[in-house]
Scaffold this motif. Sequence first.
Motif, PDB file in Angstrom:
ATOM      1  N   HIS A   1      39.868  37.465 -18.672  1.00 57.36           N
ATOM      2  CA  HIS A   1      41.237  36.955 -18.738  1.00 57.36           C
ATOM      3  C   HIS A   1      41.991  37.429 -17.496  1.00 57.36           C
TER       4      HIS A   1
ATOM      5  N   ARG B   1      37.950  46.280 -15.001  1.00 57.47           N
ATOM      6  CA  ARG B   1      39.173  45.680 -14.434  1.00 57.47           C
ATOM      7  C   ARG B   1      38.970  45.470 -12.934  1.00 57.47           C
TER       8      ARG B   1
ATOM      9  N   TYR C   1      45.624  38.557 -15.950  1.00 51.12           N
ATOM     10  CA  TYR C   1      46.898  39.140 -16.386  1.00 51.12           C
ATOM     11  C   TYR C   1      47.787  39.394 -15.175  1.00 51.12           C
TER      12      TYR C   1
ATOM     13  N   GLY D   1      51.303  42.441 -17.972  1.00 50.77           N
ATOM     14  CA  GLY D   1      50.367  42.283 -19.083  1.00 50.77           C
ATOM     15  C   GLY D   1      50.352  40.904 -19.695  1.00 50.77           C
ATOM     16  N   ASN D   2      51.032  39.924 -19.088  1.00 49.28           N
ATOM     17  CA  ASN D   2      51.025  38.562 -19.616  1.00 49.28           C
ATOM     18  C   ASN D   2      49.716  37.859 -19.268  1.00 49.28           C
ATOM     19  N   ASN D   3      49.139  37.204 -20.268  1.00 50.43           N
ATOM     20  CA  ASN D   3      47.872  36.492 -20.070  1.00 50.43           C
ATOM     21  C   ASN D   3      48.143  35.198 -19.308  1.00 50.43           C
TER      22      ASN D   3
ATOM     23  N   TYR E   1      48.312  40.576  -9.745  1.00 49.98           N
ATOM     24  CA  TYR E   1      47.481  40.060 -10.831  1.00 49.98           C
ATOM     25  C   TYR E   1      46.139  40.787 -10.847  1.00 49.98           C
TER      26      TYR E   1
ATOM     27  N   ASP F   1      42.189  32.096 -18.749  1.00 46.55           N
ATOM     28  CA  ASP F   1      40.845  32.605 -19.018  1.00 46.55           C
ATOM     29  C   ASP F   1      39.933  32.317 -17.828  1.00 46.55           C
TER      30      ASP F   1
ATOM     31  N   ALA G   1      42.183  41.007 -13.335  1.00 45.50           N
ATOM     32  CA  ALA G   1      41.314  40.384 -14.341  1.00 45.50           C
ATOM     33  C   ALA G   1      40.613  41.472 -15.129  1.00 45.50           C
TER      34      ALA G   1
END
Length: 877
Positions: A278, A323, A280, A284-286, A310, A289, A312
């Motif tokens: 995902h 991460r 982010y 922390g906002n998604n 940003y 995908d 992933a």
Amino acid sequence: MKKLLFLFLTGLSAIAAGQSILDSASAQFNKQLVVFPQEKIHVHTDKPYYISGERIWFRAHLVDAVSHKLDFASWYIYVELINPLDIIINRVKIRQDEKGVYSGNIVLPDDLPEGNYTLRAYTNFMRNLDEDYFFIKNIFIGDPQSRLVDIQARFEYEAKGKVQAEIRTKGINLLDPIIIESVKMRINNGKEMTLKTGNDGIANVTFDVPPGAKQRIMLIEVTRDNGIYRKYIPIPLSGSDFDVSFFPEGGQIISGTMAKVAFKALKPDGNPEDITGHIYDQDGNNMGDMISSYRGTGSFIFQSVKGKTYHAICRNSIGVEKRFELPATFESGYSLGCNWNRDKLYVTLHQPGNQTQEPFYLLAHVRGMVYYAESWDFSKEWLAFPKQFFPSGVLHLLLLDKQKQPVSERLVFVNNDDQAVVHYQTDREKYGKRSLVKNTVTFDDQEGNPLSGSFSVSVTDDNEVITDSTSNILTNLLLTSDLRGNIEDPGFYFRENPSSVDALDLLMLTQGWRRYNIGRIMKGDVAKPSFPLEVGPEISGTVKSLLWGKPAEGIGVSMMAMSDSTTHRAFCIDQTITDKDGRFYLHNCELRDSTRIIVQADRKAKTKRFEVSVNEETFPDRTLLIPPINEKISREVFEKYANKAEEMYIAENGMRSIYIKEVKIVAPKITQKSDYYQWADYSMTEDMINKMPASSMFSLIQRIPGIWVTGNGKIEILRGGAPLIVVDGDRWGKDPTVLDMLDPSNIAQIDLLKPGHNTTVFGPEGNGGVIVIFTKRGAYVDDRKQFNIKSYMPLGYQSPVEFYAPKYDTPAARSAPEPDLRTTIHWQPNVQTDSIGVASFYFYTADAKTTYTVIMEGITDDGKIIRQESKILTNDK
């Protein structure tokens, strides 16, 4: 009116300036191609896999990197077989024949361990680029013993880098009991260990892999029923680690625009890793995908916001999460975007809406040849190019600013049907055993015009040989030869299905075209080659004064190449004079392999006042990490192949070396040791020599079992060839006349190493076997040494050998009882068309009822690629 005229003239001036920039950029590309032309090589082998003791037949197609026309500039091509430990097993130097064709063969040693080997080919001129642009191909070589026994390994990882391995040995036929006499193991080039096995054939061992080791290879040697089976097994790294790299389309993520970002996930050993994840933002906002779609690669689209970062969160196939930070976003800039739709390529320019538009220029080239160069028209949403606008290959799109510097770039693959159209037919639909097959081939272009050219052809039996679907001349010349890094299964990208098309575009986004440094080219700083074209033979060196140690100018240097070591007759003589730096260059003697030359300085002088040194040949290192082949050859198919190939080997060469159980022999103690090997196939000790003194070295050596000394003084090793002679650790070459310099009474020991595993450390020189001589002094001293003379054996070109093909042209030949055991039914390195584009070749079928695969690969005279795969049905009666 004056204002309008001013604006009009200003516009014309801007157009002229823009055109000048484009003309200059195109000219710089053309200049680079002239100053530093480049080459490509494709090697066509007769089949994709072999067993030890066989011969690899090949043709090397050398072409100009831009036009793909046959290239005859380089005189020689070097072809190497490299084992999994990056040790060169064999290196051959092939030259053009009278028709400009490069072809040859590599003989595989009898006891070559089973594993994935690398075939590498290059010219001396290709060394100006790194190994990414050499021809490189994985080749599986099996051990005949694999028909009877199988070795499997399972690895677990402990703390502090410890590896625990379970080695399982079992028979192929599980109904038969299998008795393992011994299991030996070696990690990389480390010390050999003997493993204990249980009744179930399982051995357990714990070991360390040296930190930072380039290779992680285990060599297993199993002795069973007096037969030895050797196999290389890759040691995987810990399965938990992986890395993900991100590649924004056009080179950068610009805030406020929809960005396409490709990614590639790899394990530490270079193999792909499938992942999900995902995206982010910093809060922390998604943002979306991501999931890999082919061999660890994939892409996603998201819109970045000014000032945000940003990352992933990615999960691999076993559930490990990591991460990764995404590349930084830019508040301003430009980024090229590309998309195929119905055979048209749409090119767009992404930029923030409030950004001031600057003059830019779009340049598009394929392999360095510019096909489009125009100013970017901001009034258009996109540019559309028909697929036929560009030739097949890697298209490199460049967005240039007014200083001609690249602002954004994008690779796109163009796949047109613009290669040679091959028409192949045989004189019949089906053939009986040992029948003549007449083959006719013609080539056309897309408009039906005939083409002339040259190609190589292999015909293999489908019962035993499954053709290679992963790579061929098309995938090599159009794709892999223009990209950096290892490309696994390039044949997949050429299949006509949507998943292959999508995967190919991901490849373009994640692999770079870097034959030339574009930034340097645009500045007018073109790259120049460091290695020269090898346009013929050259022996070079220096002459120095023995007294002062300074270069000697104006000294005569002569060279003799010996055609017969017993008569000392020279087949070639050359001479020159040293320059002001004491250097000399000799160009008039072209040397076959295993030719000894003598270089002498100041030949007529009564005193030997000078020392001559000859420049040693250098060869490129192995730098590119080639992951092991993932596609496994069917054991059932390979077992059938190995059975037939081994039968043919025995029919041609007799039984392989028989390994007997170790027995205790009461004999004089062997005191001499070598750093090159641990044991010899035979050792003649000093006591054995003293019991029966010899009058010459030849009479002494011919007492050794397995050595044959001919009447004219040549030495050969049984089922080997001309041996390398090593004296007190120094390699003296293969010329047996050097033995005249030794006194038999001064010999302490002679070791015989037959061709095989022990001789691989000597490289190609050891392929015929090695005779290792130890003198009583421990270091040979030639009291007659003359500093102004050097004798050595450089790598010469390979003498041609013809592929054997039986002729069943008489009733007796057709009814002969000896079975026809060919797996390669036919190999012909050069089939040439006539003036109207027609070619023909002939061969006879073998005995089995089967189908044959015919593969033709080559190049037409105008640079179109020839590739055809066809089937022939045999034995209809």
